[in-house]
Design an enzyme around this catalytic site. Structure first.
Site, mmCIF file in Angstrom:
data_model
loop_
_atom_site.group_PDB
_atom_site.id
_atom_site.type_symbol
_atom_site.label_atom_id
_atom_site.label_comp_id
_atom_site.label_asym_id
_atom_site.label_seq_id
_atom_site.Cartn_x
_atom_site.Cartn_y
_atom_site.Cartn_z
ATOM 1 N N HIS A 448 1.504 4.044 -16.370
ATOM 2 C CA HIS A 448 1.265 5.483 -16.219
ATOM 3 C C HIS A 448 1.215 6.181 -17.579
ATOM 4 O O HIS A 448 0.388 7.071 -17.792
ATOM 5 C CB HIS A 448 2.367 6.104 -15.356
ATOM 6 N N GLU A 684 -10.729 -2.683 -5.137
ATOM 7 C CA GLU A 684 -9.397 -2.664 -5.738
ATOM 8 C C GLU A 684 -8.549 -3.873 -5.369
ATOM 9 O O GLU A 684 -7.494 -4.082 -5.976
ATOM 10 C CB GLU A 684 -8.645 -1.396 -5.297
ATOM 11 N N ASP A 708 -5.629 -0.891 -10.116
ATOM 12 C CA ASP A 708 -5.090 -1.571 -8.940
ATOM 13 C C ASP A 708 -5.613 -2.997 -8.839
ATOM 14 O O ASP A 708 -4.874 -3.911 -8.448
ATOM 15 C CB ASP A 708 -5.437 -0.791 -7.669
ATOM 16 N N CYS A 755 -14.048 2.909 -12.447
ATOM 17 C CA CYS A 755 -13.353 4.182 -12.645
ATOM 18 C C CYS A 755 -11.895 3.976 -13.049
ATOM 19 O O CYS A 755 -11.098 4.907 -12.975
ATOM 20 C CB CYS A 755 -13.431 5.047 -11.388
#
Length: 833
Positions: A448, A684, A708, A755
């Site tokens: 993150h 994903e 992911d 993306c």
């Protein structure tokens, strides 16, 4: 040839890990006067970008080319580790051959090493010997030439070409690896001749045994169906320098040429750029304690219990860090535990409790007083202990707190923020105007912190290790987000160099900003669409202003979070239509609701799940709550009348899920009498990759979510404290997943976008383009820089890079790759070609 001496050979060494082994081996070269101690740090930095495991129990650590000025004269040391040292996953090293080479004098010994590799019994004998002479004699003995083998090879291969190595460093490990990777792309048999030896062009060990030094002449021979194409590609690659070390070292830092003398902490490059300023620890809460208390015995007991609990925490921390990073890294927590046994510290707090103060207030006062005394000492090392004392004091204080209040970070001047890691809620409290750099002890390239840093345009490093957290506030630092280095307490010369580099970096960013509206057209005329990921309506206009050619991912969850009830259809329509107006005709891809058990959404009443990433999330939640899904679909179809909108379903794992989602969308469209829109899916999970051919029959496009896909492919939580470093989207396993996806999509006439965070990484973007990805969607600050990089590259080069990346064994090898020039056409076959 350079000589091995008893002074540069050490027997029966022991090391807890690779880092300690390299330091032991490097110290022999420092003690022998071959190099300065700083070159050991350079050896450790190289481990981030290249695998120095040669094979069969031998490793050859060596520094980065930019640090060769730390070498006095070329030398080699050999350190024996009879019990073995874990190098990388599945690799155990018994002989560490440390190299400090100013040029190519070490090539002959490296060739002898590869001879040893062919004989496992010899490696084991050298790993157990108690005679230094055995190692010296075996690694420096003369090698016999094999002229008859040369003659036979030239008779068997009728196509050949003579080329000279263009680099001064010779055919050592890195350029030989590049040659092998390129050769393996062809079916033809490849042989390489140098003087009296012939090597298999698809074998790294065989090539190294040639002992070809700088500017050596090579004869490349080929036979087979694609022999001519193979010769053309290989000859061009050799002429252009293969993987020249200077170029590769530069690419590892994504353009950083910063080289400072200050001590550095090495981490993982997460977001590009330079930051210069004071360091500050991230504080998550304000600890509130009462000043007074009535019951002295109760407060004494509370303090004793808090100290005991803190000791238990520290022991657990010590064991966890020791298992993850070794004894040396964990030692600080033993030291912290010693502070809690300091009788003066505890007695001072007890006196304050006896005087009527609460345990929390008394402990805080005692720690503060003691830390001030230690911080006022003249000895620099002792002064550093003040920060440790405050840290361990805060650990106890949290256990004594009456309340823990959220405390927004506010700084009087711009700072470089350090933390164990940052959660989404942490980053929401940061002031981007005051945070000029981020550095975390944990995390990886897809964590993150890395994602947030790129989205905010803040230079960042992740995975720097627990030692980072022992640094004192206000330590002067230079953070190099391109190379992943945090330099501590730079002197005036270092600061001047860093400031100059920072100005150059800012000038380059300004040039990219001015050219941001130019399309990303490669030097050979191929266009790649560059679009943006956004998370709210305001960012749509920001994306256009940054040069984005549309929105490749709208995370629609922003409308559903941090509220007591779901958004209405009209509210969603207003948000989506505001974006289409801001985009003024540019495409908008809306990902439908992607929320799982890992997010706190009270009105969904979702039960906690043991593993929310494998539970009800993405499209599964939409099926479980058709009321939410249909309302969102209605808002999207209404917004499609106002501008070019596409729908994208998240977390599709099976064909049946896609068909069900399409049927639900079609029912809404018919009900509204709305125009048809393109419908795509996120790729994903591995099952979607393996079923891509079937999914492509029912989807208009694919968009790969590399964050992911990485964690599901590698079975590594990208937020896991000890695994995040390895959860790298540039791992060949992930790249091969993307390659399979693109191939299946192209066969069905569909296009593929990406993306995830990989699209905004300079090397990642080049590899993705080379794999055939048509659209790259990234954080807004990355748009201009990625477009500028793509305009400077050819599609042919990027395709070659992608093929080399697919052939790599791990992410480190991929990150060490650089882009080679396109092969030149093969001249007509004939004598010498």
């Amino acid at each position: 040839m350079i000589k091995l001496t008893p002074a540069t050979v050490r027997l029966a060494a022991q090391a807890r890990d690779k880092t300690e082994a390299i330091r032991i081996a490097g110290s022999l070269l420092v003690d022998s006067g071959n190099m300065q101690s700083g070159y050991i740090d350079s050896m450790l930095l190289r481990e981030k970008v290249a695998n120095t495991y040669l094979g069969n129990g031998i490793a050859i650590p060596h520094g980065l080319p930019k640090d060769r000025d730390l070498i006095a004269h070329t030398g080699i040391s050999v350190t024996q580790f009879p019990e073995g040292v874990s190098w990388n996953q599945g690799e155990t090293v018994y002989l560490v051959v440390a190299i400090a080479a100013r040029s190519d004098e070490h090539i002959e010994l490296l060739a002898n090493l590869t001879d040893v590799l062919d004989d496992p019994a010899t490696v084991q004998r050298l790993a157990r010997t108690v005679r230094v002479e055995d190692i010296i004699e075996r690694l420096t003995q003369a090698r016999g030439e094999t002229v008859p083998a040369v003659a036979q090879a030239e008779a068997d291969f009728d196509l050949w070409v003579d080329v000279a190595l263009s680099g001064a460093a010779g055919l050592h490990a890195r350029p030989a690896t590049a040659f092998v990777e390129l050769a393996k792309q062809f079916q033809a048999e490849i042989r390489v001749r140098h003087i009296g030896k012939v090597a298999n062009g698809k074998s790294l060990v065989s090539l190294l045994k040639l002992g070809a030094d700088g500017h050596a002449s090579l004869r490349i021979m080929a036979r087979g169906a694609d022999a001519e194409a193979a010769l053309a590609a290989l000859a061009a690659a050799v002429r252009e320098g293969l993987e020249d070390e200077e170029e590769a070292a530069g690419s590892a830092g994504a353009g950083s040429n910063l080289k400072l003398q200050a001590r550095a902490i090495a981490g993982i490059a997460a977001a590009p750029g330079l930051a210069i300023g004071p360091l500050r620890h991230f504080r998550r809460e304000k600890i509130v304690v009462a000043v007074t208390a009535n019951d002295v015995q109760a407060e004494t007991t509370r303090m004793q219990q808090a100290i005991a609990a803190a000791k238990l925490q520290l022991r657990q921390l010590h064991d966890e860090v020791k298992a993850r990073s070794g004894t040396a890294s964990a030692a600080i927590f033993r030291a912290h535990e010693e502070f809690l046994d300091d009788p003066d510290l505890v007695d001072a707090a007890q006196h304050l409790i006896d005087a009527g103060h609460s345990a929390g207030w008394a402990w805080r006062q005692s720690v503060d007083d003691r830390a001030k005394e230690v911080g006022a000492l003249d000895d620099a090392r002792l002064k550093e202990r003040a920060a440790d004392l405050r840290d361990v004091g805060r650990r106890v204080l949290r256990l004594l707190a009456d309340t823990l209040e959220e405390e927004p970070e506010s700084f009087e001047q711009p700072v470089i923020l350090i933390a164990e890691d940052l959660s989404p809620s942490d980053t929401a409290r940061l002031d981007p105007t005051r945070i000029i750099g981020l550095c975390t002890a944990a995390g990886g390239p897809t964590s993150h912190t890395a994602i947030i840093a790129r989205s905010l345009g803040i230079p960042a490093i992740v995975g720097a290790g627990p030692a980072l957290l022992n640094l004192a506030d206000d330590t002067s630092c230079v953070l190099d987000g391109d190379a992943g280095n945090l330099y501590l307490e730079p002197d005036a010369a270092d600061l001047a160099q860093a400031q100059q580099a920072h100005q150059a970096w800012q000038a380059a960013r300004e040039a990219e900003r001015l050219a941001c509206y130019q399309p990303a057209i490669t030097t050979d005329g191929q266009r790649i669409e560059v679009v943006a990921n956004i998370g709210n309506a305001l960012e749509a206009e920001q994306a256009v202003n940054a040069g984005a050619e549309g929105i490749g991912l709208l995370r629609s969850e922003f409308l559903f979070l941090q509220r007591a009830e779901p958004p209405s259809e009209d509210e969603q329509f207003a948000a989506y239509s505001a974006m289409t107006r801001a985009l003024n005709g540019l495409p908008l891809i809306i990902r439908t609701l992607d929320i799982g058990g890992d997010k706190e959404v009270p009105y969904l009443s979702m039960p906690a799940e043991a593993n929310p990433f494998l539970g009800v999330r993405g499209i599964r939640l939409c099926f479980a709550r058709p009321d939410l899904f249909n309302t969102q679909l209605r808002a999207i179809y209404r917004a499609a009348v106002t501008g070019p909108v596409k729908i994208m379903f998240p977390m599709i794992a099976t064909v049946e899920e896609l068909l069900t989602a399409r049927d639900m969308a079609e029912a809404v469209r018919v009900e509204l009498n709305a125009p048809k829109v393109e419908i795509g899916i996120m790729i994903e999970v591995p099952s979607a990759v393996l079923m891509a051919a079937e999914l492509a029959q029912h989807a208009d496009f694919f968009s790969v979510g590399t964050n992911d896909l990485t964690q599901y492919t590698l079975a590594m939580d990208r937020l896991h404290p000890s695994l995040a470093r390895q959860a790298d989207a540039l791992h060949p396993a992930v790249l091969r997943m993307i390659d399979l996806t693109v191939r299946a999509a192209k066969a069905a006439g569909r296009w593929v976008g990406v993306c995830g965070g990989m699209a905004g990484d300079p090397k990642g973007a080049a590899i993705l383009a080379g794999l055939g990805v048509a659209e790259l969607s990234m954080s807004i600050p990355s748009v201009a820089a990625i477009k500028a990089r793509l305009r400077k590259q050819s599609m042919a080069d990027m395709r070659a890079l992608a093929q080399r990346a697919l052939a790599c064994r791990n992410a480190a090898e991929v990150r060490a790759l650089s882009i080679s020039l396109s092969p030149t056409p093969l001249p007509p076959a004939g004598e010498g070609l």
